[in-house]
Design a protein around this motif. Sequence first.
Motif, PDB file in Angstrom:
ATOM      1  N   MET A  71       0.855  -1.166   0.000  1.00 20.66           N
ATOM      2  CA  MET A  71       0.000   0.000   0.000  1.00 20.66           C
ATOM      3  C   MET A  71       0.898   1.226   0.000  1.00 20.66           C
ATOM      4  SD  MET A  71      -3.223   0.882   0.102  1.00 20.66           S
ATOM      5  CE  MET A  71      -3.676  -0.819   0.287  1.00 20.66           C
ATOM      6  N   ASN A  72       0.823   2.016  -1.048  1.00 24.07           N
ATOM      7  CA  ASN A  72       1.703   3.167  -1.170  1.00 24.07           C
ATOM      8  C   ASN A  72       1.141   4.448  -0.590  1.00 24.07           C
ATOM      9  OD1 ASN A  72       3.629   1.639  -2.465  1.00 24.07           O
ATOM     10  ND2 ASN A  72       2.888   2.123  -4.495  1.00 24.07           N
ATOM     11  N   VAL A 120     -12.303   7.121   1.568  1.00 22.98           N
ATOM     12  CA  VAL A 120     -10.881   6.802   1.694  1.00 22.98           C
ATOM     13  C   VAL A 120     -10.461   6.052   0.443  1.00 22.98           C
ATOM     14  CG1 VAL A 120      -9.159   5.544   3.025  1.00 22.98           C
ATOM     15  CG2 VAL A 120     -11.034   6.704   4.204  1.00 22.98           C
ATOM     16  N   ILE A 121      -9.445   6.573  -0.221  1.00 23.39           N
ATOM     17  CA  ILE A 121      -8.931   5.936  -1.437  1.00 23.39           C
ATOM     18  C   ILE A 121      -7.577   5.316  -1.112  1.00 23.39           C
ATOM     19  CG2 ILE A 121      -8.243   6.279  -3.840  1.00 23.39           C
ATOM     20  CD1 ILE A 121     -10.463   8.845  -2.243  1.00 23.39           C
ATOM     21  N   LEU A 122      -7.507   4.006  -1.226  1.00 19.52           N
ATOM     22  CA  LEU A 122      -6.259   3.277  -1.004  1.00 19.52           C
ATOM     23  C   LEU A 122      -5.586   3.096  -2.356  1.00 19.52           C
ATOM     24  CD1 LEU A 122      -7.679   0.527   1.383  1.00 19.52           C
ATOM     25  CD2 LEU A 122      -6.688   2.734   2.004  1.00 19.52           C
ATOM     26  N   LEU A 123      -4.358   3.565  -2.462  1.00 18.60           N
ATOM     27  CA  LEU A 123      -3.631   3.535  -3.736  1.00 18.60           C
ATOM     28  C   LEU A 123      -2.416   2.624  -3.622  1.00 18.60           C
ATOM     29  CD1 LEU A 123      -3.643   7.394  -4.018  1.00 18.60           C
ATOM     30  CD2 LEU A 123      -5.049   5.891  -5.401  1.00 18.60           C
ATOM     31  N   GLU A 153      -6.451   1.308  -7.367  1.00 17.22           N
ATOM     32  CA  GLU A 153      -7.012   1.995  -6.217  1.00 17.22           C
ATOM     33  C   GLU A 153      -8.302   1.314  -5.779  1.00 17.22           C
ATOM     34  OE1 GLU A 153      -9.596   5.772  -7.607  1.00 17.22           O
ATOM     35  OE2 GLU A 153      -7.442   6.011  -7.879  1.00 17.22           O
ATOM     36  N   LEU A 154      -8.589   1.469  -4.497  1.00 24.50           N
ATOM     37  CA  LEU A 154      -9.802   0.938  -3.896  1.00 24.50           C
ATOM     38  C   LEU A 154     -10.396   2.053  -3.044  1.00 24.50           C
ATOM     39  CD1 LEU A 154     -11.641  -1.545  -3.110  1.00 24.50           C
ATOM     40  CD2 LEU A 154     -10.136  -1.755  -1.126  1.00 24.50           C
ATOM     41  N   THR A 155     -11.684   2.330  -3.219  1.00 28.52           N
ATOM     42  CA  THR A 155     -12.342   3.387  -2.463  1.00 28.52           C
ATOM     43  C   THR A 155     -13.272   2.784  -1.423  1.00 28.52           C
ATOM     44  OG1 THR A 155     -12.257   4.869  -4.370  1.00 28.52           O
ATOM     45  CG2 THR A 155     -13.811   5.437  -2.629  1.00 28.52           C
ATOM     46  N   ILE A 156     -13.114   3.241  -0.196  1.00 30.08           N
ATOM     47  CA  ILE A 156     -14.028   2.888   0.894  1.00 30.08           C
ATOM     48  C   ILE A 156     -14.866   4.129   1.151  1.00 30.08           C
ATOM     49  CG2 ILE A 156     -14.253   2.147   3.283  1.00 30.08           C
ATOM     50  CD1 ILE A 156     -11.387   1.002   3.027  1.00 30.08           C
ATOM     51  N   ARG A 157     -16.147   4.053   0.843  1.00 26.82           N
ATOM     52  CA  ARG A 157     -17.029   5.209   0.968  1.00 26.82           C
ATOM     53  C   ARG A 157     -17.693   5.265   2.336  1.00 26.82           C
ATOM     54  NH1 ARG A 157     -16.741   7.789  -3.554  1.00 26.82           N
ATOM     55  NH2 ARG A 157     -16.584   6.708  -5.530  1.00 26.82           N
ATOM     56  N   ARG A 158     -17.901   6.486   2.774  1.00 22.78           N
ATOM     57  CA  ARG A 158     -18.692   6.791   3.970  1.00 22.78           C
ATOM     58  C   ARG A 158     -18.104   6.294   5.283  1.00 22.78           C
ATOM     59  NH1 ARG A 158     -19.664   9.805   0.633  1.00 22.78           N
ATOM     60  NH2 ARG A 158     -21.651  10.183  -0.367  1.00 22.78           N
ATOM     61  N   CYS A 159     -16.804   6.517   5.470  1.00 26.01           N
ATOM     62  CA  CYS A 159     -16.245   6.363   6.810  1.00 26.01           C
ATOM     63  C   CYS A 159     -16.777   7.545   7.614  1.00 26.01           C
ATOM     64  CB  CYS A 159     -14.718   6.399   6.776  1.00 26.01           C
ATOM     65  SG  CYS A 159     -13.991   5.007   5.883  1.00 26.01           S
TER      66      CYS A 159
END
Length: 93
Positions: free
Chosen positions: A1-2, A23-26, A31-37
């Motif tokens: 995970m960079n 939250v966008i994990l790059l 990339e993977l987006t986790i919405r609505r934290c």
Amino acid sequence: MNNIRVELALVNAKPPLRALADVILLWAEEELTIRRCAVFKKSGEPPWVSLPSLPIEKNGRKTYLPLVELPRELKQRVFEAVMAEYEKHAIKS
């Protein structure tokens, strides 16, 4: 995970909810987006972050079912990134 990128918006909602974050994990070129934290804050207490969850009623009590599970170290990094972004926004408002 960079890298972890956070897109946060303060919300005018029923307390203790204060903000919602995507939250966008790059990594590499993915990339993977986790919405609505969610960011919560009660008077006199420090704010805290929650990953997305689904409220359900179980045995007559409201409980929350996690929608995303992360390894402990990654979860901590996500929470730290969301809190850093929240603190920047909270100072401006």
